[in-house]
Design a protein around this motif. Structure first.
Motif, PDB file in Angstrom:
ATOM      1  N   VAL A 154     -12.833  97.397  -1.109  1.00 49.46           N
ATOM      2  CA  VAL A 154     -13.184  96.788   0.183  1.00 49.46           C
ATOM      3  C   VAL A 154     -14.376  95.855   0.054  1.00 49.46           C
ATOM      4  O   VAL A 154     -14.751  95.184   1.005  1.00 49.46           O
ATOM      5  CB  VAL A 154     -13.466  97.854   1.267  1.00 49.46           C
ATOM      6  N   GLY A 155     -14.990  95.827  -1.132  1.00 47.85           N
ATOM      7  CA  GLY A 155     -16.082  94.895  -1.383  1.00 47.85           C
ATOM      8  C   GLY A 155     -17.344  95.173  -0.598  1.00 47.85           C
ATOM      9  O   GLY A 155     -18.069  94.246  -0.228  1.00 47.85           O
ATOM     10  N   THR A 156     -17.638  96.443  -0.355  1.00 42.82           N
ATOM     11  CA  THR A 156     -18.860  96.756   0.392  1.00 42.82           C
ATOM     12  C   THR A 156     -19.224  98.221   0.193  1.00 42.82           C
ATOM     13  O   THR A 156     -18.555  98.955  -0.535  1.00 42.82           O
ATOM     14  CB  THR A 156     -18.691  96.454   1.893  1.00 42.82           C
ATOM     15  N   TRP A 157     -20.312  98.628   0.839  1.00 43.47           N
ATOM     16  CA  TRP A 157     -20.758 100.009   0.879  1.00 43.47           C
ATOM     17  C   TRP A 157     -20.280 100.573   2.219  1.00 43.47           C
ATOM     18  O   TRP A 157     -20.938 100.349   3.260  1.00 43.47           O
ATOM     19  CB  TRP A 157     -22.271 100.087   0.768  1.00 43.47           C
ATOM     20  N   GLU A 173     -22.062 103.257  -8.065  1.00 41.42           N
ATOM     21  CA  GLU A 173     -20.950 104.166  -8.338  1.00 41.42           C
ATOM     22  C   GLU A 173     -20.706 105.139  -7.186  1.00 41.42           C
ATOM     23  O   GLU A 173     -19.558 105.492  -6.902  1.00 41.42           O
ATOM     24  CB  GLU A 173     -21.210 104.943  -9.629  1.00 41.42           C
ATOM     25  N   ALA A 174     -21.773 105.556  -6.519  1.00 48.75           N
ATOM     26  CA  ALA A 174     -21.622 106.554  -5.457  1.00 48.75           C
ATOM     27  C   ALA A 174     -21.288 105.944  -4.104  1.00 48.75           C
ATOM     28  O   ALA A 174     -20.651 106.595  -3.270  1.00 48.75           O
ATOM     29  CB  ALA A 174     -22.895 107.395  -5.347  1.00 48.75           C
ATOM     30  N   TYR A 175     -21.714 104.700  -3.880  1.00 46.63           N
ATOM     31  CA  TYR A 175     -21.606 104.155  -2.529  1.00 46.63           C
ATOM     32  C   TYR A 175     -20.781 102.866  -2.421  1.00 46.63           C
ATOM     33  O   TYR A 175     -20.223 102.592  -1.355  1.00 46.63           O
ATOM     34  CB  TYR A 175     -23.007 103.895  -1.959  1.00 46.63           C
ATOM     35  N   PHE A 176     -20.720 102.060  -3.466  1.00 46.90           N
ATOM     36  CA  PHE A 176     -19.987 100.794  -3.385  1.00 46.90           C
ATOM     37  C   PHE A 176     -18.510 101.025  -3.707  1.00 46.90           C
ATOM     38  O   PHE A 176     -18.176 101.707  -4.669  1.00 46.90           O
ATOM     39  CB  PHE A 176     -20.566  99.773  -4.368  1.00 46.90           C
ATOM     40  N   GLN A 177     -17.648 100.422  -2.881  1.00 52.59           N
ATOM     41  CA  GLN A 177     -16.210 100.538  -3.088  1.00 52.59           C
ATOM     42  C   GLN A 177     -15.631  99.143  -3.361  1.00 52.59           C
ATOM     43  O   GLN A 177     -15.519  98.316  -2.458  1.00 52.59           O
ATOM     44  CB  GLN A 177     -15.531 101.157  -1.870  1.00 52.59           C
ATOM     45  N   PRO A 178     -15.256  98.848  -4.621  1.00 51.98           N
ATOM     46  CA  PRO A 178     -14.773  97.498  -4.958  1.00 51.98           C
ATOM     47  C   PRO A 178     -13.552  97.062  -4.155  1.00 51.98           C
ATOM     48  O   PRO A 178     -13.403  95.879  -3.854  1.00 51.98           O
ATOM     49  CB  PRO A 178     -14.442  97.612  -6.450  1.00 51.98           C
TER      50      PRO A 178
END
Length: 552
Positions: free
Chosen positions: A68-71, A61-66
């Motif tokens: 762009v599909g990555t951290w 939730e804090a680091y992964f961004q769906p």
């Protein structure tokens, strides 16, 4: 660097081999636990399972961004490591929910929703991973990609077999939902293809002209035969032999691919259980074992340079060792040793793995026989650091910059006290948002702040012959010396966030950096502070403790 080792410390314990070998002890004389300690089994604690799930939730939730599909804050190779951590944790979550029993999990839909949520993010990462850039990076970066997708394939295979194999039956038109495998199997061919591409790209780094063999670190820099690249080559190669399901995708040769041409691989070359992967793993292991890469403490140094190479000498020997010791150089090899044992049944691989684990534990300042730190932590005055022992202090793993089945399992269980000690320290290094810091030791030493750290000659690592850009000390700048205006606070042990006056402890002995009317700057907020990498390290050690605590 803490990210990788914690994840790998349980590789040996979580998959004990069924191979028949003579009984023998994996613990050296003097390391056996004192009388009674060997019977103290840490049975699975639901609170530990909850902590692991919470660490995963915060990580994503804090680091992964769906989108762009990555951290986004991770670099390419650490993002690849995240993939391994997520896949491994999904495997632990799936089994953990079974261990806890269905009475503690309301229904299968909630379990499946949790698994599918995080698995969908791994699918997103397949498209978000910058595979093109990684093809042009160092060989160790490529091999992290191999391990990440093979770990995901392992999870898919085990999860589908456990929960969906019963659905496979003769087609019945009245039961259209039967005869289906888990939807995750749809993605195995794509993941296998990427693993295969990157293993073959990385394998070109093997060189026999220099140092008698071994993997080069980077194809575009001065030759450097380092520990991590060779350990990853061993672990990645044996994983390809054991878990690669084959690949019928001819890419990257494109639509003009012609299997009749002698210089292009054929589909048969990408079959499962190809002996070339096993041969590569054995070859890599033999070279590394004879390379002289370990120091007097039994720890792997960073690697070898070739003296005079830049001046055009004819020297081809690895004779200039970089003495820098990192945690991940001690952990990745365990995967390779475990895999080689599984294939060969040779107990020596497991023995050498346990020897390495025990060397690491000793180098943190932990006494396996007494199951406690070697130093008296209660006698420290505020701000005093315990002595440095080679790879940590106070029984906690740090980087300097911050078998017979029964005996095998018995030896693994003997590490439980040390692992729990590290997990407790890691949990105390969380902030109020549940984010883990990198310096776990400070969680045990509640009096340590950025303003009162006492540095003495026995608290610093010996850096002779070691190369690291932080060896010359931490800059005297606000981002490293502390942020007086940044609110600090740590999680209260395993029971959640809390702020109590310094010196007032909870039942489990933890405290916080927050005292009456004053905010002490948290050492884990320095520099980049809490990051996606430090969060995955916390997740890894909790998962490791959960897995070992299930051993009987």
């Amino acid at each position: 660097m803490l990210v990788k080792w914690a994840a790998r410390v349980v590789v040996l314990a979580t998959a004990a081999s069924a191979a028949s070998t003579p009984r023998r002890s994996f613990l050296p004389p003097g390391s056996e636990p004192s009388e009674g300690l060997e019977d103290q089994t840490l049975y699975p604690d639901p609170r530990l399972f909850d902590d692991t799930l919470d660490a995963l939730k915060v990580l994503q939730e804090a680091y992964f961004q769906p989108w762009v599909g990555t951290w986004p804050s991770a670099i390419d190779w650490t993002a690849a490591v995240m993939g391994s951590h997520i896949a491994g944790t999904l495997k632990s979550l799936s089994k953990g929910l079974e261990v806890l029993g269905r009475d503690q999990v309301e229904d299968f839909k909630k379990k499946e929703n949790t698994i599918s949520l995080y698995f969908s993010q791994l699918i997103g990462f397949y498209f978000g991973q910058d595979a093109f850039s990684l093809r042009n990076q160092a060989f160790d970066d490529m091999l992290w990609v191999v391990l990440g997708w093979l770990d995901t394939i392992k999870f898919i295979k085990e999860y589908s077999k456990t929960h969906y194999e019963a659905n496979l039956r003769v087609a019945d038109s009245t039961e259209p939902l039967h005869n289906q495998t888990w939807h995750g199997e749809l993605w195995s061919p794509a993941f296998a293809h990427r693993a295969r591409i990157f293993w073959h790209l990385a394998s070109t780094g093997w060189d026999t002209k220099l140092c008698g063999g071994g993997m080069n670190w980077n194809p575009r820099l001065t030759p450097y035969k380092n520990a991590i690249t060779n350990e990853l080559y061993i672990a990645g190669s044996i994983a390809m032999y054991l878990h690669f399901p084959g690949d019928s995708n001819a890419a990257p040769f494109g639509v003009d691919y012609d299997p009749e041409l002698p210089d292009t691989p054929t589909a048969s070359e990408w079959a499962p259980r190809d002996p070339k992967y096993l041969a590569a793993a054995v070859k890599g292991y033999v070279w590394l074992a004879s390379s002289g890469m370990t120091n007097d403490q039994g720890l792997y140094a960073d690697g070898f340079h070739i003296s005079g190479y830049k001046r055009g000498s004819n020297n081809t020997q690895c004779d200039q060792r970089d003495e820098m010791v990192y945690t991940y150089n001690q952990g990745v090899l365990l995967s390779g040793q475990r895999g080689l044992f599984e294939v060969s049944g040779r107990v020596e691989y497991i023995q050498e793995g346990h020897k390495l684990i025990q060397s690491v534990i000793r180098a943190t300042g932990w006494n396996l026989g007494r199951n406690q730190p070697v130093d008296n932590l209660q006698g420290l005055f505020p701000g005093q650091l315990p002595p440095w022992h080679g790879l940590g202090r106070a029984g906690v793993l740090e980087d300097a910059c911050d078998a017979a089945k029964k005996d095998h399992i018995s030896a693994c269980k003997s590490y439980l006290g040390w692992l729990k000690h590290n997990a407790d320290a890691a949990r105390r290094a969380r902030n109020l948002e549940g984010k883990f810091g990198m310096w776990w030791t400070v969680g045990l030493l509640g009096s340590i702040t950025t303003t009162n750290i006492q540095i003495g000659p026995d608290t610093l690592p010996k850096m002779d012959g070691a190369v690291d850009y932080r060896n010359k000390g931490v800059p005297n700048e606000p981002e490293w010396t502390g942020h007086p205006t940044r609110q600090s606070g740590v999680f209260d042990g395993i029971h959640g966030p809390g702020q109590r006056p310094m010196g007032e402890s909870s039942n489990d002995g933890s405290s916080t950096f927050v005292t009456r009317g004053t905010i002490y700057p948290d050492p884990n907020d320095r520099g980049r502070g809490r990051t996606v990498e430090t969060q995955s390290g916390g997740l890894a050690v909790l998962r490791a403790l959960w897995e070992l605590s299930k051993l009987r």
